[in-house]
Design an enzyme around this catalytic site. Structure first.
Site, PDB file in Angstrom:
ATOM      1  N   HIS A  89       0.875   2.296   3.981  1.00 28.51           N
ATOM      2  CA  HIS A  89       0.104   3.148   3.967  1.00 28.51           C
ATOM      3  C   HIS A  89      -0.044   3.932   5.605  1.00 28.51           C
ATOM      4  CE1 HIS A  89      -3.875   5.330   4.091  1.00 28.51           C
ATOM      5  NE2 HIS A  89      -3.957   5.220   3.052  1.00 28.51           N
TER       6      HIS A  89
ATOM      7  N   HIS B  34     -11.205  -2.770   0.972  1.00 29.59           N
ATOM      8  CA  HIS B  34     -11.375  -1.095   0.451  1.00 29.59           C
ATOM      9  C   HIS B  34     -12.202  -1.063  -0.856  1.00 29.59           C
ATOM     10  CE1 HIS B  34     -10.124   3.390   0.370  1.00 29.59           C
ATOM     11  NE2 HIS B  34     -11.235   3.201   0.572  1.00 29.59           N
TER      12      HIS B  34
ATOM     13  N   CYS C  43      -5.865   4.018  -4.372  1.00 31.81           N
ATOM     14  CA  CYS C  43      -6.254   2.632  -3.967  1.00 31.81           C
ATOM     15  C   CYS C  43      -7.483   2.162  -4.291  1.00 31.81           C
ATOM     16  CB  CYS C  43      -6.061   2.619  -2.253  1.00 31.81           C
ATOM     17  SG  CYS C  43      -6.934   1.748  -1.469  1.00 31.81           S
TER      18      CYS C  43
ATOM     19  N   LYS D 221       1.320   9.928  -5.430  1.00 35.11           N
ATOM     20  CA  LYS D 221       0.182   9.394  -5.183  1.00 35.11           C
ATOM     21  C   LYS D 221      -1.022  10.414  -5.699  1.00 35.11           C
ATOM     22  CE  LYS D 221      -3.020   7.355  -1.733  1.00 35.11           C
ATOM     23  NZ  LYS D 221      -3.187   7.158  -0.408  1.00 35.11           N
TER      24      LYS D 221
ATOM     25  N   ASN E 205      -0.448   2.078  -5.790  1.00 31.10           N
ATOM     26  CA  ASN E 205      -0.298   3.561  -6.373  1.00 31.10           C
ATOM     27  C   ASN E 205       1.086   4.055  -6.081  1.00 31.10           C
ATOM     28  OD1 ASN E 205      -2.748   3.829  -4.061  1.00 31.10           O
ATOM     29  ND2 ASN E 205      -0.708   4.830  -3.695  1.00 31.10           N
TER      30      ASN E 205
ATOM     31  N   ASP F 212       0.842  -1.295   0.010  1.00 37.59           N
ATOM     32  CA  ASP F 212       0.045   0.022   0.041  1.00 37.59           C
ATOM     33  C   ASP F 212       0.886   1.278  -0.191  1.00 37.59           C
ATOM     34  OD1 ASP F 212      -2.320   1.643   0.253  1.00 37.59           O
ATOM     35  OD2 ASP F 212      -3.262   0.383   1.692  1.00 37.59           O
TER      36      ASP F 212
END
Length: 667
Positions: free
Chosen positions: A220, A125, A70, A295, A278, A30
């Site tokens: 993340h 997600h 994401c 990002k 990403n 992530d």
């Protein structure tokens, strides 16, 4: 005798391919950028020896693209479609009823039909308002992890505002038979995910192929590394980068441990795939040096990421007298335990995250005709990857991707309320829309973020009074400096976990939106030398992209030759204006043929409505959770509502049809 040996080898190869399709473990990292894994980095300030070893033992994708955010990347990965063709072009916010449409097949559902046991551990997600949107209903026999994003690494709580009580806890264990358990997992998210994957591997029966999707919540934010991982990053002075490094080191250690388990329990017929979702976010420690952007931007730094595929059968143990499983609890990296039969293999053609769907299906020996019926955007690139022969069907023609949609969302469908499109054909890349952060970001030798503005101000300190654009350059710098100062102050008072949602709003919404209102970086920093400033703003007044709505927008337009200009410094719009319509026609066709888009921007009032949908769970194992905070997010819209509405629609349709026929048909 030679003929008999060849026949035996051929029979074994066919047996492995047809009757024993490979185990597949897909790691999705992530927010990991091009400079965040040392095998792929030019700055190499984060050490990832285990990820590096697997990358150097496999096939590295050097032109690998994902989406800039994401949710769209995850939708594209699981469906084999461009994000716009999966109806999810933007991130899902808390309390939204939107999610991955149930009528779009997933790779996990397909593998299930071909006898795979499918498991997912990590971050979803892709919506959970209805249970039918969740992993257990989308092709996974088992799922443990978070439905959303941004959960505290230790408590799994999410906050709307750091000075308020947490909204809820996001952690669940669920099965395809409908059973589930909510509990407050006490271990760090990275470790909890890794331990669960190890348990699945060690208990998996050998007669059934295994597919594990492992979307780590790291790197993340919130940036909460384990102390032993942070200790390996103290040489980094920039605070966000240092904490981020600790998160990445934790992933590296976890992939090492899973490799030991896979080799011990699953054996050589196993494939690893590693990808990011990403580009890295410099405001949270990620970097994409030397590429432009980050990002949430369509520049290379936002959508071009590390990715590779490795087959375990390519590894061999250096010391055959020691069971490699004994290295599990040590700090010995993989390259001191294993060697590789084939190294330095690269795939230099275009590869998009949607291509994994048909490529995995091919490696799993699923008939090509089955995949072709799904009308996906992804291409089966398995025959272009120099894998071991047993995974390749030599009767298939090698496919090479020559073009790819890189970004697509419209203002009325995005949480950012802005248009953005990007498309690549061979070496040419086209971008149009509102660029939220046009900066280049670099490694920093101190606490401050180092982006374009700071670099040029520092290098031109003696020319400030003669610099006609000094005011705008200082504005860029001050936005960055003041934004970082505010974040640091709030972090000091509230901590990484409680602050994180607000921090994302400050960086990805407020600061990036201010950037879009300033002079474009290309013009501001004179990248065209003595040429006049390029007028790359175009005003579209009505029905742009054949839209049903008429509205006035101003779009930045960029055209780059990525072979000659990989860092996107020289806009070719003025030099090749005739090419723009070629790209616009491609984008327009996608716009006309796309399915209905999910209303990702719609959100229930969090306190007034969404809070009432949370349910109790087991918090006894996590001492950090207060008793009155022990409530979990859970699907809140019954699946039957959709069924009822469909039935009502059909009744109305039939009734209206009969009514119409009564008047049209001759009596």
């Amino acid at each position: 005798m030679l003929i008999i040996k060849l026949f035996v080898l051929l029979s074994i190869s066919l047996l492995i391919t047809s009757e024993n399709p490979p185990n597949i473990i897909f790691f999705l990292l992530d927010d990991v950028g091009l400079s965040d894994l040392s095998y792929n980095s030019v700055i190499k300030d984060i050490s990832t020896p285990n990820i590096d070893f697997l990358a150097n033992s496999g096939i590295q994708l050097t032109n690998y693209y994902v989406q800039s955010l994401c949710t769209p990347s995850r939708a594209s990965l699981l469906t084999g479609r461009y994000a716009v063709n999966a109806g999810l072009t933007s991130v899902l916010v808390q309390g939204t009823p939107a999610g991955l449409p149930s009528n779009i097949p997933t790779i996990s559902e397909l593998l299930q039909k071909y006898n795979y046991y499918t498991a997912m551990v990590g971050k979803w997600h892709l919506g959970h308002a209805q249970s039918k949107m969740t992993p257990a209903y989308r092709g996974f026999d088992f799922f443990t992890g978070i439905y959303m994003w941004d959960a505290d690494s230790y408590t799994k709580q999410m906050y709307e505002r750091p000075w308020e009580e947490p909204m809820m806890i996001d952690w669940i264990e669920e099965y395809s038979n409908g059973t589930f358990t909510h509990y407050a997992e006490p271990k760090h998210s990275t470790i909890a995910i890794t331990n669960t994957v190890q348990n699945i591997i060690s208990n998996h029966p050998s007669y059934k192929p295994l597919f594990i999707y492992v979307p780590y919540t790291a790197a993340h934010s919130p940036l909460q590394p384990e102390p032993q991982h942070l200790n390996q990053c103290l040489h980094i002075k920039q605070t966000y980068r240092q904490l981020y490094c600790g998160m990445v080191v934790g992933i590296d250690e976890s992939i090492k441990n899973i490799t030991y388990y896979a080799n011990h329990y699953l054996g050589s017929n196993t494939i690893f795939i590693v990808s990011s979702d990403n580009g890295g976010s410099p405001w949270f420690g990620g970097l994409n040096v030397p590429y432009r952007g980050s990002k949430n931007t369509p520049f290379e730094g936002g959508i071009k990421v590390p990715g590779y595929i490795t087959e375990i059968s390519n590894l061999y143990q250096l010391n055959t007298h020691v069971d490699s499983f004994t290295y599990l609890s040590s700090n010995i990296p993989l390259d001191q335990v294993y060697g590789s039969r084939l190294t330095d293999r690269k795939y230099n053609s275009l590869f998009h995250i949607s291509d994994w769907f048909p490529t995995i299906a091919s490696l799993a020996n699923i008939p090509e005709s089955v995949v072709s019926e799904l009308n996906i955007d992804g291409l089966d690139l398995s025959n272009g990857l120099p894998l071991l022969d047993r995974y390749v069907n030599n009767n298939k023609t090698e496919i090479i991707r020559s073009e790819v949609l890189l970004e697509f969302y419209l203002a009325n469908e995005s949480v950012f309320q802005q248009d953005l499109f990007a498309y690549r054909i061979n070496e040419l890349k086209y971008i149009e829309g509102v660029i939220r952060d046009p900066n280049y970001y670099y490694s920093s030798s101190d606490h401050l973020i180092n982006n374009t503005a700071r670099l040029l101000l520092d290098s031109n300190v003696n020319n400030w009074f003669s610099d006609k654009q000094l005011k705008t350059k200082l504005t860029y710098y001050l936005i960055t400096y003041l934004g970082q100062s505010l974040i640091d102050l709030l972090t000091y008072f509230y901590g990484e976990g409680p602050l994180d949602t607000l921090r994302i709003v400050i960086t990805h919404t407020i600061i990036q939106k201010i950037y879009t209102r300033l002079t474009p970086v290309d013009e501001l920093f004179g990248r065209y030398k003595d040429k006049p400033l390029i007028n790359n703003k175009f005003n579209y007044t009505t029905n742009y992209l054949n839209s049903n709505e008429s509205y006035n927008v101003i779009h930045d337009v960029y055209l780059y030759n990525l072979t000659a200009d990989p860092y996107e410094e020289h806009n070719l719009v003025d030099e090749y204006p005739g090419l723009l319509d070629v790209f616009r026609d491609k984008i327009n066709q996608i716009k006309l043929n796309r399915p209905p888009q999910q209303k990702v921007w719609y959100q229930l009032p969090l306190k007034e409505e969404w809070d009432k949908t949370h349910i109790p769970g087991d918090c006894s194992g996590n001492k950090l959770i207060k008793p009155h905070d022990c409530k979990f997010t859970h699907p809140w819209i019954p699946n039957v509502i959709i069924i009822i509405s469909t039935v009502i629609y059909l009744i109305v349709f039939i009734n209206e049809s009969i009514y119409l026929l009564y008047y049209l048909l001759p009596i």
